[in-house]
Design an enzyme around this catalytic site. Structure first.
Site, PDB file in Angstrom:
ATOM      1  N   ARG A 227      -3.025  11.495   4.797  1.00 26.28           N
ATOM      2  CA  ARG A 227      -1.567  11.568   4.758  1.00 26.28           C
ATOM      3  C   ARG A 227      -1.092  11.278   3.347  1.00 26.28           C
ATOM      4  NH1 ARG A 227       0.497  14.301   8.349  1.00 26.28           N
ATOM      5  NH2 ARG A 227       2.459  13.452   7.609  1.00 26.28           N
TER       6      ARG A 227
ATOM      7  N   ARG B 206       1.146  14.372  13.229  1.00 31.08           N
ATOM      8  CA  ARG B 206       1.621  14.014  11.889  1.00 31.08           C
ATOM      9  C   ARG B 206       1.947  15.320  11.163  1.00 31.08           C
ATOM     10  NH1 ARG B 206      -0.357   8.870  10.552  1.00 31.08           N
ATOM     11  NH2 ARG B 206       1.144   8.923   8.857  1.00 31.08           N
TER      12      ARG B 206
ATOM     13  N   ILE C 249       3.657  18.170   8.699  1.00 27.59           N
ATOM     14  CA  ILE C 249       4.053  18.189   7.288  1.00 27.59           C
ATOM     15  C   ILE C 249       4.964  19.388   7.004  1.00 27.59           C
ATOM     16  CG2 ILE C 249       2.103  16.901   6.302  1.00 27.59           C
ATOM     17  CD1 ILE C 249       0.940  19.784   5.666  1.00 27.59           C
TER      18      ILE C 249
ATOM     19  N   ASP D 128       5.001   0.533  12.162  1.00 30.07           N
ATOM     20  CA  ASP D 128       3.781  -0.090  11.622  1.00 30.07           C
ATOM     21  C   ASP D 128       3.635  -1.557  12.024  1.00 30.07           C
ATOM     22  OD1 ASP D 128       3.056   2.286  10.479  1.00 30.07           O
ATOM     23  OD2 ASP D 128       3.664   1.755   8.448  1.00 30.07           O
TER      24      ASP D 128
ATOM     25  N   CYS E 152      -4.655  12.972  13.851  1.00 28.01           N
ATOM     26  CA  CYS E 152      -4.525  11.581  13.449  1.00 28.01           C
ATOM     27  C   CYS E 152      -4.533  10.716  14.693  1.00 28.01           C
ATOM     28  CB  CYS E 152      -3.215  11.439  12.690  1.00 28.01           C
ATOM     29  SG  CYS E 152      -2.872   9.763  12.256  1.00 28.01           S
TER      30      CYS E 152
ATOM     31  N   LYS F  54       0.834  -1.209   0.000  1.00 29.58           N
ATOM     32  CA  LYS F  54       0.000   0.000   0.000  1.00 29.58           C
ATOM     33  C   LYS F  54       0.871   1.263   0.000  1.00 29.58           C
ATOM     34  CE  LYS F  54      -1.461   1.551   4.089  1.00 29.58           C
ATOM     35  NZ  LYS F  54      -1.281   2.920   4.554  1.00 29.58           N
ATOM     36  N   ASN F  55       1.882   1.300   0.874  1.00 29.17           N
ATOM     37  CA  ASN F  55       2.652   2.536   1.028  1.00 29.17           C
ATOM     38  C   ASN F  55       3.680   2.751  -0.083  1.00 29.17           C
ATOM     39  OD1 ASN F  55       1.137   3.218   3.195  1.00 29.17           O
ATOM     40  ND2 ASN F  55       2.662   2.707   4.751  1.00 29.17           N
TER      41      ASN F  55
ATOM     42  N   ARG G 222      -8.527  -0.562   5.148  1.00 30.36           N
ATOM     43  CA  ARG G 222      -7.747   0.526   4.555  1.00 30.36           C
ATOM     44  C   ARG G 222      -6.412   0.029   4.028  1.00 30.36           C
ATOM     45  NH1 ARG G 222      -6.295   4.079   8.721  1.00 30.36           N
ATOM     46  NH2 ARG G 222      -4.783   4.452   7.100  1.00 30.36           N
TER      47      ARG G 222
ATOM     48  N   ILE H 261       8.509   6.916  16.914  1.00 29.18           N
ATOM     49  CA  ILE H 261       8.120   7.646  15.697  1.00 29.18           C
ATOM     50  C   ILE H 261       6.865   8.489  15.923  1.00 29.18           C
ATOM     51  CG2 ILE H 261       7.612   7.435  13.215  1.00 29.18           C
ATOM     52  CD1 ILE H 261      10.377   6.286  13.926  1.00 29.18           C
TER      53      ILE H 261
HETATM   54  N1  EPU Z   1       7.350  14.681  10.787  1.00 27.44           N
HETATM   55  C1  EPU Z   1       7.556  16.015  11.045  1.00 27.44           C
HETATM   56  N2  EPU Z   1       7.486  16.885   9.986  1.00 27.44           N
HETATM   57  C2  EPU Z   1       7.230  16.482   8.703  1.00 27.44           C
HETATM   58  C3  EPU Z   1       7.018  15.102   8.466  1.00 27.44           C
HETATM   59  C4  EPU Z   1       7.095  14.215   9.539  1.00 27.44           C
HETATM   60  O1  EPU Z   1       7.784  16.414  12.184  1.00 27.44           O
HETATM   61  O2  EPU Z   1       7.168  17.319   7.789  1.00 27.44           O
HETATM   62  C5  EPU Z   1       7.374  13.716  11.916  1.00 27.44           C
HETATM   63  C6  EPU Z   1       5.986  13.101  12.161  1.00 27.44           C
HETATM   64  O3  EPU Z   1       5.186  13.913  12.992  1.00 27.44           O
HETATM   65  C7  EPU Z   1       6.336  11.768  12.777  1.00 27.44           C
HETATM   66  C8  EPU Z   1       7.653  11.408  12.101  1.00 27.44           C
HETATM   67  O4  EPU Z   1       8.161  12.613  11.550  1.00 27.44           O
HETATM   68  O5  EPU Z   1       6.553  11.904  14.146  1.00 27.44           O
HETATM   69  C9  EPU Z   1       7.588  10.358  11.010  1.00 27.44           C
HETATM   70  O6  EPU Z   1       6.568  10.672  10.111  1.00 27.44           O
HETATM   71  P1  EPU Z   1       6.640  10.307   8.558  1.00 27.44           P
HETATM   72  O7  EPU Z   1       6.507  11.583   7.802  1.00 27.44           O
HETATM   73  O8  EPU Z   1       7.786   9.421   8.262  1.00 27.44           O
HETATM   74  O9  EPU Z   1       5.295   9.466   8.402  1.00 27.44           O
HETATM   75  P2  EPU Z   1       4.361   9.537   7.146  1.00 27.44           P
HETATM   76  O10 EPU Z   1       5.175   9.724   5.938  1.00 27.44           O
HETATM   77  O11 EPU Z   1       3.248  10.459   7.423  1.00 27.44           O
HETATM   78  C10 EPU Z   1       4.460   6.997   6.538  1.00 27.44           C
HETATM   79  C11 EPU Z   1       3.479   5.867   6.386  1.00 27.44           C
HETATM   80  C12 EPU Z   1       2.965   5.457   7.754  1.00 27.44           C
HETATM   81  C13 EPU Z   1       4.160   5.048   8.628  1.00 27.44           C
HETATM   82  C14 EPU Z   1       5.191   6.188   8.695  1.00 27.44           C
HETATM   83  C15 EPU Z   1       6.447   5.820   9.443  1.00 27.44           C
HETATM   84  C16 EPU Z   1       2.550   6.269   4.191  1.00 27.44           C
HETATM   85  C17 EPU Z   1       1.378   6.688   3.372  1.00 27.44           C
HETATM   86  N3  EPU Z   1       2.386   6.309   5.518  1.00 27.44           N
HETATM   87  O12 EPU Z   1       3.748   8.058   7.135  1.00 27.44           O
HETATM   88  O13 EPU Z   1       2.129   4.329   7.533  1.00 27.44           O
HETATM   89  O14 EPU Z   1       3.727   4.747   9.916  1.00 27.44           O
HETATM   90  O15 EPU Z   1       5.562   6.578   7.356  1.00 27.44           O
HETATM   91  O16 EPU Z   1       7.050   4.716   8.871  1.00 27.44           O
HETATM   92  O17 EPU Z   1       3.592   5.896   3.666  1.00 27.44           O
HETATM   93  C18 EPU Z   1       0.341   2.865   7.947  1.00 27.44           C
HETATM   94  O18 EPU Z   1       0.527   2.357   6.835  1.00 27.44           O
HETATM   95  O19 EPU Z   1      -0.423   2.350   8.809  1.00 27.44           O
HETATM   96  C19 EPU Z   1       1.030   4.103   8.330  1.00 27.44           C
HETATM   97  C20 EPU Z   1       0.632   4.863   9.338  1.00 27.44           C
END
Ligand code: EPU
Length: 430
Positions: free
Chosen positions: A101, A130, A132, A314, A125, A29-30, A406, A336
């Protein structure tokens, strides 16, 4: 969104049935999510196979249709192209769950191709903050003017985005993917430092390279991207889902089970396999399959979640369920996300002994579980609860099981085929 009533979906499990046989892992999925977003970068035609038919992917497909995509999603294949962008915002209802996300992933490609993007700001969330901010910082540095107002992110640029040098302050999976895609269509060279290294990012780079992008990995987590003015369509097979893989390996690790996981890529889950070996689980690892069994006598372990190649957040919830069956005290530290232990409260309703102290779950095993009604709070938590139901005496009903749909393709059906007494109710016909 679709014709299933999200709130009414329940999974019913009668536990204590030994699992045996083999299960085939679906596409990730990811990986499929950013790869569908990458379609925006080109007007060419794409053909994807091994696309998991799960709700998050259906929502992403619909999001692309909203901005002008033409195509067909049949079984596990998607044929798709976006000859012209029809700039329309991502509707708010699509951007309210974890799926939101994923919708942030269209921001980079959309502003890179069209000079304009408007997407809903991902809300709160269930697994914690989460942010960005790194996505937005990077795109701003590339020349996009970004406003965040009234729950939307609006990004604009007059000319092409410009190559930049940017170091992520903290590893982010979708942040790395977003900037990587934007950089592929930017003018000049981009150097991204401290990139996330999850296999899904490698698969996205593979797709972008087929599209004509020039991306080179230098020194581990540094990526160098030479921007191109146009990119083409591509034919691509999505890599197997390492979180689904890990979930079934964990399912096979409960006492009395013996299952074979096929279409596996064992190196994606080395961190999990190491932990299971320490616990005393029997593992036979081949190039594309993993045989897992357990005779009981599981040992406790201490684990921390980390970005890849560390132990993935995850799989934290699912491993926690397994640790309730080991003899002694285990500790699981979540590094995380700051609120990813909601499954623990639900598991305790089945009879487990899990205490949350700050960012750590302290699990005392072994406990006997008894089935009852519990509620899924997020995708991976729902898998942990299903695993709890499989080992509990009597019937467990997992409410809010839309969460499972999902991200896990046909999980109830796959578990049934392994001998579980499990059914899903409340899902209409597609
Ligand atoms: N973070 C920031 N600023 C940013 C981006 C991230 O502070 O601009 C912080 C977040 O708040 C968090 C950490 O960095 O504490 C890691 O977040 P990351 O951005 O890596 O997570 P994500 O990209 O939103 C993806 C997966 C998640 C998975 C995480 C960590 C996708 C669509 N989602 O999320 O998958 O848990 O990476 O590996 O790829 C799931 O599939 O159930 C799922 C939640």
């Amino acid at each position: 969104m679709n014709n299933i009533n999200m709130g009414n979906i329940k999974i019913l499990i009668k536990g204590k049935k030994a699992l045996s046989g083999s299960v085939r892992i679906s596409g990730a999925k990811n990986a499929a999510l950013p790869e569908l977003a990458a379609v925006i970068l080109s007007s060419g035609e794409f053909e994807f196979s091994e696309v998991p038919r799960v709700e998050d992917i259906k929502v992403m497909y619909k999001t692309l249709q909203n901005i002008g995509a033409e195509g067909k999603f049949s079984a596990n294949s998607i044929k798709i192209k976006i000859p012209e962008i029809r700039s329309s915002p991502v509707p708010r209802n699509i951007v309210e769950t974890e799926t939101s996300r994923a919708s942030i992933l269209i921001l980079g490609p959309l502003v890179a191709r069209d000079g304009y993007a408007r997407v809903s700001l991902p809300g709160g969330c269930s697994i914690g903050d989460r942010n960005i901010n790194f996505h937005l910082d990077g795109l701003r540095k590339m020349g996009a003017e970004i406003d965040v107002k009234d729950g939307h992110i609006i990004a604009k640029t007059t000319g092409p985005l410009k190559g930049i040098e940017y170091e992520f302050p903290w590893k982010t999976v979708t942040g790395t993917e977003n900037l990587l895609m934007a950089a592929a269509l930017a003018e000049g060279t981009t150097i991204l430092k401290n990139c996330a290294l999850e296999p899904e990012i490698g698969d996205l780079i593979d797709l972008l390279s087929k599209m004509g992008a020039d991306i080179e990995g230098i020194n581990g987590d540094i990526l160098r991207i030479e921007g191109k003015s146009t990119l083409t369509g591509a034919v691509h097979t999505v890599i197997p889902d390492r979180i689904e893989m890990g979930t079934y390996v964990i399912a096979g690790s409960f006492t009395g089970n013996e299952i074979v996981i096929e279409n596996a890529v064992p190196e994606y889950i080395d961190s999990l396999l190491d932990i299971l070996k320490q616990m005393g689980v029997n593992l036979e690892v081949d190039e594309n399959s993993i045989r897992v069994s357990s005779n009981g006598g599981l040992r406790p372990v201490d684990v921390e979640t980390r970005p890849f190649p560390g132990f993935p957040t995850d799989l934290q919830a699912q491993l926690t369920t397994l640790l309730t069956q080991s003899h002694g005290l285990s500790r699981v530290k979540e590094n995380i996300f700051n609120n990813r232990f909601k499954h623990a409260l639900e598991l305790n309703k089945l009879g487990t002994d899990i205490k949350i102290v700050g960012d750590t779950a302290i699990i005392r095993g072994k406990t006997d579980l008894a089935g009852r009604g519990i509620t899924a709070t997020d995708l991976r938590a729902s898998a942990a609860l299903v695993l709890g139901g499989l080992i509990a005496e009597g019937e467990t009903v997992v409410a809010n099981s839309y969460q499972l749909l999902r991200g896990y393709e046909n999980m109830p059906q796959k578990l049934q085929a392994l001998g579980a007494d499990i059914k899903i109710v409340g899902v209409g016909n597609e």
